[in-house]
Design an enzyme around this catalytic site. Structure first.
Site, short mmCIF file in Angstrom:
data_model
loop_
_atom_site.label_atom_id
_atom_site.label_comp_id
_atom_site.label_asym_id
_atom_site.label_seq_id
_atom_site.Cartn_x
_atom_site.Cartn_y
_atom_site.Cartn_z
N SER A 109 0.24 -6.99 -0.07
CA SER A 109 1.28 -8.00 -0.23
C SER A 109 2.70 -7.48 0.02
O SER A 109 3.65 -8.25 0.08
CB SER A 109 1.23 -8.58 -1.64
OG SER A 109 1.49 -7.57 -2.61
N LYS A 116 10.97 -4.49 -2.76
CA LYS A 116 10.07 -5.64 -2.68
C LYS A 116 10.53 -6.67 -3.69
O LYS A 116 10.89 -6.33 -4.82
CB LYS A 116 8.64 -5.19 -2.97
CG LYS A 116 7.60 -6.32 -2.94
CD LYS A 116 6.22 -5.77 -3.25
CE LYS A 116 5.16 -6.87 -3.23
NZ LYS A 116 3.81 -6.33 -3.50
N SER A 118 -1.78 -3.06 -2.11
CA SER A 118 -0.64 -3.80 -1.56
C SER A 118 0.48 -2.97 -0.96
O SER A 118 1.41 -3.53 -0.37
CB SER A 118 -0.06 -4.74 -2.61
OG SER A 118 -0.88 -5.87 -2.77
#
Length: 380
Positions: free
Chosen positions: A154, A79, A178
Site C-alpha cells: 500500500s 506516507k 506494504s
C-alpha cells in the site's frame, strides 16, 4: 563531491553536499518540490511548499551554526498513514480527506528533530488495505518505470516518489508487505524492521499486532542511516522494543555468511522471468553472500498463511472502525467496506485459529510437525 544529479544522490551524499556548502537546504527542497510538481505519477496527496521551505530554512540555520547530522537538511516524504501537523493526514480515505492532526507521529517528530525536511505526504491504499495502490480516494499511483503499470502497495506513493527522484527517502508502513511489495515494483530498496523496532505511535492502524514502520530509499546504505535515527524505544508506544544490544553495523566479513535461498520458487508461484532475474542477482552477490543453503518450503502452506494474516488484519481494522462501518453515511469506499465485511462473517474461533497459524510461536516452529499438528485445520 558526487557528480550524480542531485535527485539521484543518496542520503549520505546529500548530507555531505549540505555540510560542504555545495547547495543549501532551501535549494535542495526547491529542487525536489519542482520535480514533484512536474510529475504525473500522483505519488503525493498533500504538498505544502511553505511548510517545507520553513523547515529547510531552519535546517540552513542549524548548518550555518556549525551543526552537522546525517539527515540535517535532507528531504524526505511521509506516507499519508502517519499523522503530521500542518499537512493533511488522510490514510488515503475520503473519510479523512480534510483531517489535520494536532500532533506528529513519533517518527515524524524524530526526523524533524534530526533536521530532515518534509516534502509532503505520499499516496497510499485506503487505510493501507491493498497491494497495488489503486484503492485510494485520491486516485491510483503510477509506476515511474511504466505509467501503465501499478506501483504496488500500500506504500506505492512512497516507492514511486523515491524511484522517480522526488525525494531522497520516504517512510511507509508494512503490515503484510506494504513497503516490500511497492519497492519490488518500483526498483528501490525497502526495510521492514522487527516489529516494535520503530515506534508506531501516530501511525493510523491497520492491524496493531502486525503494523511496522518501513523505510524506502535508493540504496541499502540509506536505509541504515535512517534506521539509526528512528530505532529507539518510545515509552508512548506499548509495542516499542528496548534493545539489549546497540544497533550497529553487523560484525561479519564478506564471504563468511551462510545465505538461505528457496529451493523451488515456481512451486510458490514465482514466474520464470522473475526467477531468472533473482538467480542472476544472487549469482552477482555470490562472494559477499558466502555459502548458499537451500531451504525447502514445499510443505509450507503459503495460501493458508496469507489468508490467516489477512483475517487478522481485516478483523482488527473492522474493530478499529466499527462505528464508521456501521454508519452508512461515512464515505468509505465500497471496496474497503467489502473487505471489512469478510471478518464480520467469521467467528472468534476463526480469528483465534488464524492467529495461531500466523504466530511464530505456534507449534509449527516447535518439535511437533505440521503433519500431526491439529492446528492445520484452522478455519482462517
Amino acid at each position: 563531491m558526487s557528480q550524480a544529479p542531485i535527485e539521484r544522490r543518496g542520503v549520505a551524499a546529500l548530507a555531505a553536499g549540505l555540510a560542504a556548502g555545495e547547495f543549501s537546504a532551501v535549494e535542495l527542497a526547491r529542487h525536489f518540490l519542482a520535480r514533484i510538481e512536474a510529475s504525473g505519477l500522483n505519488a503525493f496527496i498533500d504538498v505544502q511548499p511553505e511548510l517545507t521551505l520553513a523547515q529547510a530554512r531552519a535546517a540552513d540555520d542549524r548548518l550555518a551554526a556549525g551543526e552537522r547530522g546525517p539527515l540535517l537538511g535532507v528531504p524526505l516524504a511521509h506516507k499519508d498513514i502517519f499523522v503530521t501537523r500542518g499537512w493533511r493526514s488522510t490514510a488515503g480515505s475520503r473519510m479523512l480527506a480534510d483531517y489535520r492532526s494536532p500532533f506528529d507521529a513519533t517518527v515524524v517528530e524524530r526526523l524533524a528533530a534530526a533536521g530532515a525536511v518534509c516534502l509532503g505526504k505520499t499516496n497510499c491504499d485506503e487505510f493501507a488495505m491493498g497491494s497495488a495502490n489503486e484503492n485510494s480516494h485520491f486516485g491510483p499511483v503510477r509506476n515511474p518505470w511504466d505509467t501503465a503499470a501499478i506501483a504496488g502497495g500500500s506504500s506505492g506513493g512512497s516507492a514511486a516518489a523515491v524511484a522517480a527522484g522526488q525525494c531522497s527517502f520516504a517512510l511507509g508502513s508494512d503490515t503484510l508487505g506494504s513497503v516490500r511489495i511497492p519497492a519490488s515494483h518500483c526498483g528501490v530498496f525497502a526495510l521492514k524492521p522487527t516489529h516494535g523496532e520503530i515506534s508506531t505511535r501516530g501511525l493510523v492502524p491497520a492491524a496493531r499486532r502486525l503494523d511496522c514502520v518501513g523505510i524506502l530509499a535508493r540504496a541499502a546504505e540509506d536505509l541504515a542511516v535512517v534506521l539509526q535515527v528512528l530505532a529507539r524505544h518510545d515509552p508512548a508506544d506499548p509495542r516499542s522494543r528496548r534493545r539489549r544490544v546497540p544497533l550497529a553495523i553487523p560484525d561479519w566479513q564478506p564471504g563468511q555468511l551462510r545465505s538461505a535461498f528457496v529451493r523451488d520458487l515456481p512451486a510458490l508461484g514465482v514466474e520464470a522471468p522473475v526467477q531468472a532475474l533473482f538467480e542472476h542477482a544472487f549469482a552477482r552477490l555470490a562472494a559477499p553472500l558466502g555459502e548458499r543453503v537451500a531451504v525447502d518450503f514445499s510443505d509450507f502452506d503459503v495460501t493458508r498463511t496469507r489468508r490467516a494474516a489477512l483475517l487478522i488484519m481485516e478483523a482488527e481494522l473492522a474493530a478499529e472502525y466499527a462505528a464508521d462501518l456501521a454508519d452508512t453515511t461515512q464515505p468509505l469506499s465500497p471496496r474497503l467496506r467489502a473487505m471489512l465485511d469478510y471478518p464480520a462473517r467469521k467467528s472468534a474461533i476463526d480469528y483465534g485459529s488464524g492467529a495461531c497459524w500466523w504466530a511464530p510461536t505456534c507449534c509449527r516452529t516447535a518439535t511437533t510437525t505440521r503433519t500431526t499438528c491439529r492446528r492445520r485445520s484452522c478455519a482462517a
